[in-house]
Design a protein around this motif. Sequence first.
Motif, PDB file in Angstrom:
ATOM      1  N   ALA A 477      19.077 -58.764  25.454  1.00 39.44           N
ATOM      2  CA  ALA A 477      19.738 -58.083  24.337  1.00 39.44           C
ATOM      3  C   ALA A 477      19.023 -56.775  23.996  1.00 39.44           C
ATOM      4  O   ALA A 477      19.675 -55.748  23.736  1.00 39.44           O
ATOM      5  CB  ALA A 477      19.785 -58.999  23.115  1.00 39.44           C
ATOM      6  N   LEU A 478      17.687 -56.793  24.012  1.00 42.11           N
ATOM      7  CA  LEU A 478      16.936 -55.579  23.706  1.00 42.11           C
ATOM      8  C   LEU A 478      17.137 -54.523  24.785  1.00 42.11           C
ATOM      9  O   LEU A 478      17.233 -53.322  24.490  1.00 42.11           O
ATOM     10  CB  LEU A 478      15.448 -55.903  23.558  1.00 42.11           C
ATOM     11  N   GLN A 479      17.209 -54.936  26.040  1.00 36.70           N
ATOM     12  CA  GLN A 479      17.458 -53.987  27.114  1.00 36.70           C
ATOM     13  C   GLN A 479      18.807 -53.316  26.938  1.00 36.70           C
ATOM     14  O   GLN A 479      18.949 -52.093  27.135  1.00 36.70           O
ATOM     15  CB  GLN A 479      17.389 -54.702  28.463  1.00 36.70           C
ATOM     16  N   GLU A 480      19.806 -54.094  26.558  1.00 38.25           N
ATOM     17  CA  GLU A 480      21.144 -53.534  26.350  1.00 38.25           C
ATOM     18  C   GLU A 480      21.150 -52.556  25.179  1.00 38.25           C
ATOM     19  O   GLU A 480      21.760 -51.489  25.245  1.00 38.25           O
ATOM     20  CB  GLU A 480      22.140 -54.667  26.106  1.00 38.25           C
ATOM     21  N   ARG A 481      20.457 -52.921  24.108  1.00 41.65           N
ATOM     22  CA  ARG A 481      20.396 -52.027  22.937  1.00 41.65           C
ATOM     23  C   ARG A 481      19.736 -50.698  23.295  1.00 41.65           C
ATOM     24  O   ARG A 481      20.208 -49.627  22.923  1.00 41.65           O
ATOM     25  CB  ARG A 481      19.601 -52.698  21.817  1.00 41.65           C
ATOM     26  N   ARG A 482      18.609 -50.780  23.984  1.00 45.56           N
ATOM     27  CA  ARG A 482      17.882 -49.562  24.329  1.00 45.56           C
ATOM     28  C   ARG A 482      18.679 -48.696  25.287  1.00 45.56           C
ATOM     29  O   ARG A 482      18.676 -47.464  25.177  1.00 45.56           O
ATOM     30  CB  ARG A 482      16.522 -49.927  24.931  1.00 45.56           C
ATOM     31  N   ALA A 483      19.367 -49.320  26.232  1.00 45.45           N
ATOM     32  CA  ALA A 483      20.192 -48.564  27.171  1.00 45.45           C
ATOM     33  C   ALA A 483      21.335 -47.864  26.439  1.00 45.45           C
ATOM     34  O   ALA A 483      21.650 -46.699  26.708  1.00 45.45           O
ATOM     35  CB  ALA A 483      20.734 -49.491  28.256  1.00 45.45           C
ATOM     36  N   ALA A 484      21.970 -48.596  25.496  1.00 47.88           N
ATOM     37  CA  ALA A 484      23.066 -48.013  24.728  1.00 47.88           C
ATOM     38  C   ALA A 484      22.574 -46.862  23.863  1.00 47.88           C
ATOM     39  O   ALA A 484      23.236 -45.811  23.751  1.00 47.88           O
ATOM     40  CB  ALA A 484      23.717 -49.090  23.864  1.00 47.88           C
ATOM     41  N   LYS A 485      21.384 -47.037  23.247  1.00 46.55           N
ATOM     42  CA  LYS A 485      20.835 -45.982  22.407  1.00 46.55           C
ATOM     43  C   LYS A 485      20.487 -44.754  23.229  1.00 46.55           C
ATOM     44  O   LYS A 485      20.764 -43.615  22.823  1.00 46.55           O
ATOM     45  CB  LYS A 485      19.587 -46.499  21.686  1.00 46.55           C
ATOM     46  N   ALA A 486      19.903 -44.973  24.416  1.00 46.37           N
ATOM     47  CA  ALA A 486      19.544 -43.850  25.283  1.00 46.37           C
ATOM     48  C   ALA A 486      20.791 -43.110  25.743  1.00 46.37           C
ATOM     49  O   ALA A 486      20.812 -41.871  25.803  1.00 46.37           O
ATOM     50  CB  ALA A 486      18.752 -44.364  26.479  1.00 46.37           C
ATOM     51  N   ALA A 487      21.866 -43.850  26.051  1.00 48.86           N
ATOM     52  CA  ALA A 487      23.107 -43.222  26.477  1.00 48.86           C
ATOM     53  C   ALA A 487      23.727 -42.407  25.352  1.00 48.86           C
ATOM     54  O   ALA A 487      24.223 -41.289  25.565  1.00 48.86           O
ATOM     55  CB  ALA A 487      24.087 -44.292  26.961  1.00 48.86           C
ATOM     56  N   ALA A 488      23.661 -42.964  24.124  1.00 51.88           N
ATOM     57  CA  ALA A 488      24.212 -42.247  22.967  1.00 51.88           C
ATOM     58  C   ALA A 488      23.442 -40.969  22.702  1.00 51.88           C
ATOM     59  O   ALA A 488      24.028 -39.915  22.389  1.00 51.88           O
ATOM     60  CB  ALA A 488      24.196 -43.157  21.739  1.00 51.88           C
ATOM     61  N   GLU A 489      22.113 -41.038  22.802  1.00 55.34           N
ATOM     62  CA  GLU A 489      21.290 -39.847  22.587  1.00 55.34           C
ATOM     63  C   GLU A 489      21.544 -38.799  23.655  1.00 55.34           C
ATOM     64  O   GLU A 489      21.580 -37.595  23.375  1.00 55.34           O
ATOM     65  CB  GLU A 489      19.807 -40.246  22.572  1.00 55.34           C
ATOM     66  N   ALA A 490      21.749 -39.249  24.897  1.00 59.92           N
ATOM     67  CA  ALA A 490      22.030 -38.315  25.982  1.00 59.92           C
ATOM     68  C   ALA A 490      23.382 -37.636  25.774  1.00 59.92           C
ATOM     69  O   ALA A 490      23.541 -36.431  25.999  1.00 59.92           O
ATOM     70  CB  ALA A 490      22.003 -39.050  27.325  1.00 59.92           C
ATOM     71  N   GLU A 491      24.379 -38.430  25.326  1.00 56.63           N
ATOM     72  CA  GLU A 491      25.710 -37.877  25.066  1.00 56.63           C
ATOM     73  C   GLU A 491      25.658 -36.873  23.917  1.00 56.63           C
ATOM     74  O   GLU A 491      26.283 -35.802  23.976  1.00 56.63           O
ATOM     75  CB  GLU A 491      26.675 -39.007  24.733  1.00 56.63           C
ATOM     76  N   GLU A 492      24.883 -37.198  22.880  1.00 57.02           N
ATOM     77  CA  GLU A 492      24.751 -36.286  21.732  1.00 57.02           C
ATOM     78  C   GLU A 492      24.087 -34.983  22.159  1.00 57.02           C
ATOM     79  O   GLU A 492      24.480 -33.908  21.744  1.00 57.02           O
ATOM     80  CB  GLU A 492      23.931 -36.961  20.633  1.00 57.02           C
ATOM     81  N   ALA A 493      23.052 -35.105  23.016  1.00 60.84           N
ATOM     82  CA  ALA A 493      22.372 -33.913  23.490  1.00 60.84           C
ATOM     83  C   ALA A 493      23.291 -33.052  24.337  1.00 60.84           C
ATOM     84  O   ALA A 493      23.268 -31.809  24.266  1.00 60.84           O
ATOM     85  CB  ALA A 493      21.143 -34.325  24.299  1.00 60.84           C
ATOM     86  N   ALA A 494      24.150 -33.712  25.150  1.00 62.80           N
ATOM     87  CA  ALA A 494      25.101 -32.968  25.982  1.00 62.80           C
ATOM     88  C   ALA A 494      26.117 -32.242  25.127  1.00 62.80           C
ATOM     89  O   ALA A 494      26.495 -31.093  25.406  1.00 62.80           O
ATOM     90  CB  ALA A 494      25.795 -33.923  26.942  1.00 62.80           C
ATOM     91  N   ASP A 495      26.591 -32.931  24.051  1.00 64.18           N
ATOM     92  CA  ASP A 495      27.547 -32.291  23.141  1.00 64.18           C
ATOM     93  C   ASP A 495      26.921 -31.090  22.454  1.00 64.18           C
ATOM     94  O   ASP A 495      27.579 -30.041  22.271  1.00 64.18           O
ATOM     95  CB  ASP A 495      28.026 -33.302  22.100  1.00 64.18           C
ATOM     96  N   ASP A 496      25.656 -31.222  22.031  1.00 70.21           N
ATOM     97  CA  ASP A 496      24.983 -30.094  21.383  1.00 70.21           C
ATOM     98  C   ASP A 496      24.825 -28.921  22.327  1.00 70.21           C
ATOM     99  O   ASP A 496      25.006 -27.758  21.943  1.00 70.21           O
ATOM    100  CB  ASP A 496      23.600 -30.553  20.884  1.00 70.21           C
ATOM    101  N   ALA A 497      24.518 -29.250  23.585  1.00 72.33           N
ATOM    102  CA  ALA A 497      24.344 -28.179  24.574  1.00 72.33           C
ATOM    103  C   ALA A 497      25.663 -27.472  24.838  1.00 72.33           C
ATOM    104  O   ALA A 497      25.722 -26.242  24.988  1.00 72.33           O
ATOM    105  CB  ALA A 497      23.802 -28.765  25.872  1.00 72.33           C
ATOM    106  N   ALA A 498      26.766 -28.262  24.881  1.00 73.67           N
ATOM    107  CA  ALA A 498      28.082 -27.660  25.134  1.00 73.67           C
ATOM    108  C   ALA A 498      28.519 -26.784  23.963  1.00 73.67           C
ATOM    109  O   ALA A 498      29.131 -25.709  24.141  1.00 73.67           O
ATOM    110  CB  ALA A 498      29.113 -28.779  25.352  1.00 73.67           C
ATOM    111  N   ALA A 499      28.167 -27.223  22.742  1.00 71.71           N
ATOM    112  CA  ALA A 499      28.518 -26.462  21.553  1.00 71.71           C
ATOM    113  C   ALA A 499      27.797 -25.119  21.508  1.00 71.71           C
ATOM    114  O   ALA A 499      28.326 -24.113  21.025  1.00 71.71           O
ATOM    115  CB  ALA A 499      28.223 -27.270  20.294  1.00 71.71           C
ATOM    116  N   GLU A 500      26.574 -25.104  22.031  1.00 71.97           N
ATOM    117  CA  GLU A 500      25.816 -23.854  22.042  1.00 71.97           C
ATOM    118  C   GLU A 500      26.358 -22.893  23.103  1.00 71.97           C
ATOM    119  O   GLU A 500      26.247 -21.701  22.988  1.00 71.97           O
ATOM    120  CB  GLU A 500      24.342 -24.163  22.324  1.00 71.97           C
TER     121      GLU A 500
END
Length: 500
Positions: A477-500
């Motif tokens: 369960a912890l592995q899944e949570r961390r993977a999901a959080k890392a994916a969300a952070e990566a997606e957020e970073a990609a969106d910020d980069a695209a916005a810039e």
Amino acid sequence: MAEVKEKQTKYMKFSEIITYGIGLFGVALMTGWMPDYTATFFADFAFKGKGFDTAAMSSAISMVFFVAGIVGAVCELVIGYMVDRTRTKFGKVKPWVGFGVIPLAIVSLLVFVAPNTNSQLMAIIWMFIIYSLYTAVSCAVESPANCFGSLCSPNSSERSTAISIASFLRSVGQSGGMVVIMVVGILMKAFMGKQQFQNAEGQGLDLLISTAVCAVGLILFVMIFFVNNRERVPFTQEKVSVIDALKVVFGNKNLLMVSLTKICGSGRGVYGTVSLYIAIYLLGSKDLKLGLLLPMGIGTAVGTLLVNLVLKKFSTKKTYILFCVYGASSLAILYLVSSAIGFNKTLIIPFLIINFFCGLQHGNTNTTPNIMIADCVDEIEYKTGKRQDGIAYAGYGLFSKVASALTKGLGPWLLYKWSAYQVSTDVNVAYAAQTDTTLNRLLMIYTIIPAVFVLFQAVPILFYDNVGKKKEMIAEALQERRAAKAAAEAEEAADDAAAE
């Protein structure tokens, strides 16, 4: 397939596992022998020839270690709480270990520099202050160093292996300080001559020099750990209140059970109080303390490796209980064999051999609880969403310090009161002769009394249940949570980069 791959991912280089162990070796090289030799220094050397009341001093020494233990217990909680609030580029644990070694080295040296005073009250006050200070500073290094095991890898199997190997090297370090003391004594005797060495030994000068050598080793080995290791389990960003921290210590059943093993087994450590006197009076020479404890130390080191093998077949719960039953049995056998042979040179070889087998049990108490605590940290994170490594290990450390206070209060009482040990009053004679009753009671303090407490310490683990499918479910369960959080952070970073 992705889930299987995640389970098998290795995060640590082999060199990191070794240097983690080297760091714990360095800490143990300094702290592993300090309590027992400090008691000896206070009782036999620090104020020799001052004419102080020996009964009052014996009672004071018992109280010094009890009070220092309570101070240490409080410091464990404070330091654990502060570790969980530490945020640096080095992590939250490494700064405490790396930057704490120099203060620890200095204070350790000061323990063996007694003031030249004719006031017994001032002598007692000094003992209380200096040893309480040492206990506090050592907590600030030891507790975070132990805590690193839960942060070195998110892979629970790899983490257990790292903790086991590090515990093995720490066990070697606990005996390393005694090797230093022996070598320092040999060199001092060679350079000073036998008579001058006896005079220096009578004042505890060999202990001060040995402490300086161990202090240098402490700094060197911890720095090797500091530069080569990093924390890999991400810490959560939520701030934790003091109340929440205390709930972690006392509110998680499994963590509480692991911690209670220290209280239930508090008397098992009294053997250290008399180990020096066992070497002197039962085996015939102070130099045999190394011969006495080295087999036990080797047994401890071998025991950590055996624990790692047993854990591949059994759960942490079964492993802990199995080794406790074995440990109590081996101590009882040592007592029976020693009593049958008697206190003479014939005893030396069988005593040391059985002592090795007695040491195997310590591999369990040095290793299995640390693995259990890391599992408890996962359980707490699974339930609360907060990773509180520092306070979890501090909670265990709190109980350890209370247990140590009980041990260090009980040990000197058993030695100086119950066994009727006689302290030497001759400034040129280190140790006085003892009666047969005293010798037999010294042996009981080394064997039978610890054996009873070794059995007691297994009782709380009967109620520990973070094993098997429950442990596996939490890890997944912890592995899944961390993977999901890392994916969300990566997606957020990609969106910020695209916005810039």
